[in-house]
Design a protein around this motif. Sequence first.
Motif, mmCIF file in Angstrom:
data_model
loop_
_atom_site.group_PDB
_atom_site.id
_atom_site.type_symbol
_atom_site.label_atom_id
_atom_site.label_comp_id
_atom_site.label_asym_id
_atom_site.label_seq_id
_atom_site.Cartn_x
_atom_site.Cartn_y
_atom_site.Cartn_z
ATOM 1 N N ARG A 1 32.272 26.302 54.990
ATOM 2 C CA ARG A 1 33.212 26.559 53.884
ATOM 3 C C ARG A 1 32.688 25.922 52.620
ATOM 4 O O ARG A 1 32.676 24.685 52.513
ATOM 5 N N TYR A 2 32.276 26.737 51.689
ATOM 6 C CA TYR A 2 31.748 26.209 50.428
ATOM 7 C C TYR A 2 32.916 25.993 49.475
ATOM 8 O O TYR A 2 33.710 26.903 49.244
ATOM 9 N N SER A 3 32.998 24.769 48.940
ATOM 10 C CA SER A 3 34.154 24.484 48.096
ATOM 11 C C SER A 3 33.807 24.463 46.610
ATOM 12 O O SER A 3 34.670 24.224 45.775
ATOM 13 N N GLY A 4 32.538 24.715 46.278
ATOM 14 C CA GLY A 4 32.165 24.760 44.860
ATOM 15 C C GLY A 4 32.517 26.100 44.237
ATOM 16 O O GLY A 4 33.261 26.896 44.814
ATOM 17 N N GLU A 5 31.946 26.347 43.072
ATOM 18 C CA GLU A 5 32.229 27.612 42.379
ATOM 19 C C GLU A 5 31.153 28.637 42.709
ATOM 20 O O GLU A 5 29.972 28.312 42.731
ATOM 21 N N THR A 6 31.573 29.871 42.984
ATOM 22 C CA THR A 6 30.633 30.972 43.215
ATOM 23 C C THR A 6 30.847 32.006 42.118
ATOM 24 O O THR A 6 31.982 32.407 41.855
ATOM 25 N N TYR A 7 29.771 32.434 41.465
ATOM 26 C CA TYR A 7 29.870 33.478 40.442
ATOM 27 C C TYR A 7 29.117 34.703 40.929
ATOM 28 O O TYR A 7 27.946 34.613 41.280
ATOM 29 N N ASP A 8 29.817 35.814 40.948
ATOM 30 C CA ASP A 8 29.222 37.063 41.413
ATOM 31 C C ASP A 8 28.588 37.767 40.215
ATOM 32 O O ASP A 8 29.264 38.464 39.455
ATOM 33 N N CYS A 9 27.279 37.549 40.057
ATOM 34 C CA CYS A 9 26.559 38.145 38.920
ATOM 35 C C CYS A 9 26.218 39.603 39.169
ATOM 36 O O CYS A 9 25.479 40.210 38.393
ATOM 37 N N GLY A 10 26.731 40.178 40.244
ATOM 38 C CA GLY A 10 26.455 41.579 40.556
ATOM 39 C C GLY A 10 27.277 42.535 39.706
ATOM 40 O O GLY A 10 27.038 43.741 39.727
ATOM 41 N N SER A 11 28.249 42.016 38.974
ATOM 42 C CA SER A 11 29.045 42.893 38.104
ATOM 43 C C SER A 11 29.011 42.315 36.699
ATOM 44 O O SER A 11 28.889 41.090 36.521
ATOM 45 N N PRO A 12 29.126 43.174 35.675
ATOM 46 C CA PRO A 12 29.062 42.659 34.298
ATOM 47 C C PRO A 12 30.096 41.571 34.023
ATOM 48 O O PRO A 12 29.785 40.555 33.400
ATOM 49 N N GLU A 13 31.331 41.726 34.552
ATOM 50 C CA GLU A 13 32.332 40.693 34.231
ATOM 51 C C GLU A 13 31.999 39.356 34.917
ATOM 52 O O GLU A 13 32.160 38.288 34.320
ATOM 53 N N GLY A 14 31.483 39.426 36.152
ATOM 54 C CA GLY A 14 31.086 38.201 36.849
ATOM 55 C C GLY A 14 29.912 37.532 36.142
ATOM 56 O O GLY A 14 29.825 36.306 36.063
ATOM 57 N N PHE A 15 29.034 38.357 35.615
ATOM 58 C CA PHE A 15 27.849 37.854 34.911
ATOM 59 C C PHE A 15 28.253 37.137 33.618
ATOM 60 O O PHE A 15 27.753 36.043 33.320
#
Length: 289
Positions: free
Chosen positions: A248-262
């Motif tokens: 279980r990762y408790s840090g922040e994950t950013y999904d750069c696969g979509s423009p808004e996540g990027f």
Amino acid sequence: MKKVRKAVFPVAGLGTRFLPATKTVPKEMLTVVDRPVIQYVVDEARAAGIEHFIFVTGRNKGNIEDYFDLQFELNETLERRGKTAQLDILRSMQPAAGTTSFTRQQEPLGLGHAVWCARDLVGDEPFALLLPDMIMHSEKGCMSGMVDLYNDTGSNVIAVAECDPAETHKYGIVGAGEQVGDGFEITSMVEKPKPADAPSNLYINGRYILQPDIFDLLATQERGAGNEIQLTDAMLRLGDSQKLYGYRYSGETYDCGSPEGFVEANLAFALHRKDLRPQIEAIVKRLAG
Ligand code: G1P
């Protein structure tokens, strides 16, 4: 138990969600603040003790290989001009000679197929797998925590985080069993289920430590979700003979696969930078106000 020394980075994706930028620039080379997305992912692997970096590339991805090469003339010029701060940054990121490998996924047949393309470069040892669409932020890196869990348990470790239950169709989703140390036993796994079919809201966030036995399973893996050869399906079969542990990762994950996540990743990483935070805060306030 063998040490996790090698990491695989599947970087063959076409990046259609980022057209027109990705017509000539690989999506992994798009910049978050002042460095390409792939640099964050390689840094995370290096911080976890990875010694060899394997890139599964494709056509039009040549500048990923150039990026990880030593730019001799650039370094010389920076040295001559006394730009030591910049030179130090480049040097700290430079992979040592002989620690990178590149192979190509010739056809876009899915993530499972991309990973299978690295089989000869990985050989008979456990390996880390990091999907460069996802970049993470936490004091201790996601992969570092996974290596600790691997050292405690052996076998396979898959990182997960919680997603909005309405968004399970975007990810691989796992079912959680008994707690084991800092992790848990994975009891089920399904690729991109509808919310009603999802065993939980724990999604696979793109970080894995896998035993090399996965390669034989990938070789015979039939196409699954999206008509692609899915890693998730092969891992499920691996679970028949080996343990799969969730981390279980408790840090922040950013999904750069979509423009808004990027864009979110750009803002978040800029705000995490002490040298940039005050200016960026002021800019965001002004633009949103
Ligand atoms: C892949 C995996 C999926 C995982 C996701 C994370 O999907 O198949 O299980 O949750 O990465 O980014 P993709 O994004 O390649 O469709």
